[in-house]
Design a protein around this motif. Structure first.
Motif, PDB file in Angstrom:
ATOM      1  N   UNK A   7       1.130  -0.660  -0.009  1.00  0.00           N
ATOM      2  CA  UNK A   7       0.012  -0.037   0.076  1.00  0.00           C
ATOM      3  C   UNK A   7       0.991   1.268  -0.227  1.00  0.00           C
ATOM      4  N   UNK A   8       2.105   1.164   1.144  1.00  0.00           N
ATOM      5  CA  UNK A   8       2.780   2.365   1.276  1.00  0.00           C
ATOM      6  C   UNK A   8       3.765   3.010  -0.829  1.00  0.00           C
ATOM      7  N   UNK A   9       3.678   1.498  -1.236  1.00  0.00           N
ATOM      8  CA  UNK A   9       4.040   1.728  -2.442  1.00  0.00           C
ATOM      9  C   UNK A   9       3.595   2.329  -3.844  1.00  0.00           C
ATOM     10  N   UNK A  10       2.090   1.879  -3.377  1.00  0.00           N
ATOM     11  CA  UNK A  10       0.968   2.255  -4.497  1.00  0.00           C
ATOM     12  C   UNK A  10       1.054   3.678  -4.100  1.00  0.00           C
ATOM     13  N   UNK A  11       0.739   3.988  -2.937  1.00  0.00           N
ATOM     14  CA  UNK A  11       0.657   5.358  -2.852  1.00  0.00           C
ATOM     15  C   UNK A  11       1.084   6.481  -3.345  1.00  0.00           C
ATOM     16  N   UNK A  12       3.054   6.059  -2.891  1.00  0.00           N
ATOM     17  CA  UNK A  12       4.364   7.095  -3.380  1.00  0.00           C
ATOM     18  C   UNK A  12       3.746   7.095  -4.965  1.00  0.00           C
ATOM     19  N   UNK A  13       3.404   6.058  -5.487  1.00  0.00           N
ATOM     20  CA  UNK A  13       2.825   5.702  -7.473  1.00  0.00           C
ATOM     21  C   UNK A  13       2.654   6.435  -7.456  1.00  0.00           C
ATOM     22  N   UNK A  14       1.368   6.336  -7.118  1.00  0.00           N
ATOM     23  CA  UNK A  14      -0.359   7.263  -7.397  1.00  0.00           C
ATOM     24  C   UNK A  14      -0.166   8.645  -7.569  1.00  0.00           C
ATOM     25  N   UNK A  15       0.849   9.527  -6.751  1.00  0.00           N
ATOM     26  CA  UNK A  15       1.614  10.887  -6.451  1.00  0.00           C
ATOM     27  C   UNK A  15       2.325  11.116  -8.117  1.00  0.00           C
ATOM     28  N   UNK A  16       2.873  10.147  -8.181  1.00  0.00           N
ATOM     29  CA  UNK A  16       3.997  10.744  -8.940  1.00  0.00           C
ATOM     30  C   UNK A  16       3.294  10.203 -10.676  1.00  0.00           C
ATOM     31  N   UNK A  17       1.968   9.599 -10.986  1.00  0.00           N
ATOM     32  CA  UNK A  17       2.012   9.351 -11.620  1.00  0.00           C
ATOM     33  C   UNK A  17       0.226  10.137 -12.664  1.00  0.00           C
ATOM     34  N   UNK A  18       0.227  10.216 -13.475  1.00  0.00           N
ATOM     35  CA  UNK A  18      -1.244  11.339 -14.020  1.00  0.00           C
ATOM     36  C   UNK A  18      -2.115  10.197 -14.830  1.00  0.00           C
ATOM     37  N   UNK A  19      -1.673   9.581 -15.922  1.00  0.00           N
ATOM     38  CA  UNK A  19      -1.987   9.179 -17.315  1.00  0.00           C
ATOM     39  C   UNK A  19      -0.887   7.984 -17.094  1.00  0.00           C
ATOM     40  N   UNK A  20      -1.953   7.088 -17.574  1.00  0.00           N
ATOM     41  CA  UNK A  20      -1.259   5.419 -18.488  1.00  0.00           C
ATOM     42  C   UNK A  20      -0.251   6.139 -18.869  1.00  0.00           C
ATOM     43  N   UNK A  21       0.858   4.862 -18.881  1.00  0.00           N
ATOM     44  CA  UNK A  21       1.740   4.788 -19.554  1.00  0.00           C
ATOM     45  C   UNK A  21       3.011   4.034 -19.011  1.00  0.00           C
ATOM     46  N   UNK A  22       4.187   4.473 -20.228  1.00  0.00           N
ATOM     47  CA  UNK A  22       5.807   4.072 -19.288  1.00  0.00           C
ATOM     48  C   UNK A  22       5.943   5.100 -19.013  1.00  0.00           C
ATOM     49  N   UNK A  23       6.869   5.676 -17.524  1.00  0.00           N
ATOM     50  CA  UNK A  23       7.316   6.920 -17.060  1.00  0.00           C
ATOM     51  C   UNK A  23       9.407   6.252 -16.524  1.00  0.00           C
ATOM     52  N   UNK A  24       9.699   7.348 -17.534  1.00  0.00           N
ATOM     53  CA  UNK A  24      11.079   7.069 -16.673  1.00  0.00           C
ATOM     54  C   UNK A  24      11.519   7.723 -15.957  1.00  0.00           C
ATOM     55  N   UNK A  25      12.301   7.342 -15.172  1.00  0.00           N
ATOM     56  CA  UNK A  25      12.469   7.819 -13.920  1.00  0.00           C
ATOM     57  C   UNK A  25      14.150   8.567 -13.514  1.00  0.00           C
ATOM     58  N   UNK A  26      14.198   9.132 -12.709  1.00  0.00           N
ATOM     59  CA  UNK A  26      15.493   9.563 -12.202  1.00  0.00           C
ATOM     60  C   UNK A  26      16.518   8.181 -12.339  1.00  0.00           C
ATOM     61  N   UNK A  27      16.566   7.328 -11.324  1.00  0.00           N
ATOM     62  CA  UNK A  27      16.736   6.337 -11.700  1.00  0.00           C
ATOM     63  C   UNK A  27      17.396   5.356 -12.232  1.00  0.00           C
ATOM     64  N   UNK A  28      19.244   4.959 -12.148  1.00  0.00           N
ATOM     65  CA  UNK A  28      19.387   4.271 -13.410  1.00  0.00           C
ATOM     66  C   UNK A  28      18.475   3.167 -13.709  1.00  0.00           C
ATOM     67  N   UNK A  29      17.808   3.093 -14.973  1.00  0.00           N
ATOM     68  CA  UNK A  29      17.304   1.395 -14.902  1.00  0.00           C
ATOM     69  C   UNK A  29      16.059   1.221 -14.963  1.00  0.00           C
ATOM     70  N   UNK A  30      15.312   2.342 -13.707  1.00  0.00           N
ATOM     71  CA  UNK A  30      14.544   2.109 -13.325  1.00  0.00           C
ATOM     72  C   UNK A  30      12.578   2.741 -14.378  1.00  0.00           C
ATOM     73  N   UNK A  31      11.808   1.680 -14.632  1.00  0.00           N
ATOM     74  CA  UNK A  31      10.850   2.825 -15.280  1.00  0.00           C
ATOM     75  C   UNK A  31       9.104   1.905 -14.500  1.00  0.00           C
ATOM     76  N   UNK A  32       8.376   3.272 -14.596  1.00  0.00           N
ATOM     77  CA  UNK A  32       6.987   2.622 -14.032  1.00  0.00           C
ATOM     78  C   UNK A  32       6.163   2.669 -15.318  1.00  0.00           C
ATOM     79  N   UNK A  33       5.383   1.498 -15.037  1.00  0.00           N
ATOM     80  CA  UNK A  33       4.107   1.293 -15.708  1.00  0.00           C
ATOM     81  C   UNK A  33       2.727   1.044 -15.243  1.00  0.00           C
ATOM     82  N   UNK A  34       1.951   1.872 -16.137  1.00  0.00           N
ATOM     83  CA  UNK A  34       1.073   2.327 -15.352  1.00  0.00           C
ATOM     84  C   UNK A  34      -0.026   2.150 -16.752  1.00  0.00           C
ATOM     85  N   UNK A  35      -1.028   1.490 -16.224  1.00  0.00           N
ATOM     86  CA  UNK A  35      -2.323   0.511 -17.273  1.00  0.00           C
ATOM     87  C   UNK A  35      -4.352   1.498 -16.913  1.00  0.00           C
TER      88      UNK A  35
END
Length: 193
Positions: A7-35
């Motif tokens: 739930x903590x991870x979900x909360x953090x991610x939902x605050x950072x994601x505004x729409x569906x898609x793939x989000x490149x992060x400033x952390x090398x090699x880490x991508x967020x995926x949201x559908x």
């Protein structure tokens, strides 16, 4: 699986994601995926990676094989033929959230892939209990990684340490031992994380 941690991870991610898609992060090699609800397909990178499913279910097509993506679980996205990406078909009834992290052949080799000194299982625990421990540790590592997004000044020092820890957990997991043997052969780059 610890529901509070997820739930903590979900909360953090939902605050950072505004729409569906793939989000490149400033952390090398880490991508967020949201559908979001109703999205049928997401494209992941065409690199060997570990995908941690935070919310939702779906199917991933990797190397022309279908893999079921369960919430609170992880799988390995194996590179496709040139020009193709790992596609994730999401469940229509729920948001799909996942984290994808590139797996580096170089880091795996530094950690001793294929070497006898890599412990594959704790003594005295069943394989299922051991795999559940690895999953919990992976969620902890990914949570620490995404929390660094709010502390960009710490990413250069702390992210490589956490990413190497994730690589170690990958190496000792049952899913990695059971992966397609050619997964490492298909890696085209050997850059560090």
């Amino acid at each position: 699986m610890n529901a509070c941690m997820n739930n903590k991870i979900k909360e953090i991610l939902l605050h950072k994601i505004s729409a569906s898609g793939k989000y490149i992060t400033p952390i090398p090699g880490l991508t967020l995926l949201c559908g979001k609800k109703g999205i049928k397909s997401l494209s992941a990178n065409n690199i060997l990676s570990i995908v941690l499913v935070i919310q939702g279910n779906g199917f991933a097509i990797c190397k022309d094989k279908s893999i079921i993506c369960h919430e609170n679980d992880y799988f390995f996205a194996i590179p496709q033929a040139a020009g193709k990406h790992c596609c994730i078909t999401t469940c229509k009834s729920k948001y799909f959230l996942a984290l994808s992290l590139k797996i580096s052949r170089h880091v795996l080799s530094l950690l001793g892939t294929g070497s006898s000194h890599v412990c594959l299982q704790h003594s005295g625990t069943s394989d299922d209990a051991y795999e559940e421990d690895i999953k919990i540790d992976l969620f902890n590592c990914f949570q620490r990684l995404i929390m660094l997004m709010d502390k960009p000044e710490q990413i250069d020092v702390r992210a490589p340490i956490i990413i190497c820890e994730i690589h170690y957990l990958v190496l000792i997991s049952r899913k990695w031992r059971e992966r397609e043997p050619s997964a490492l052969d298909d890696l085209s780059d050997a850059h560090t994380c």
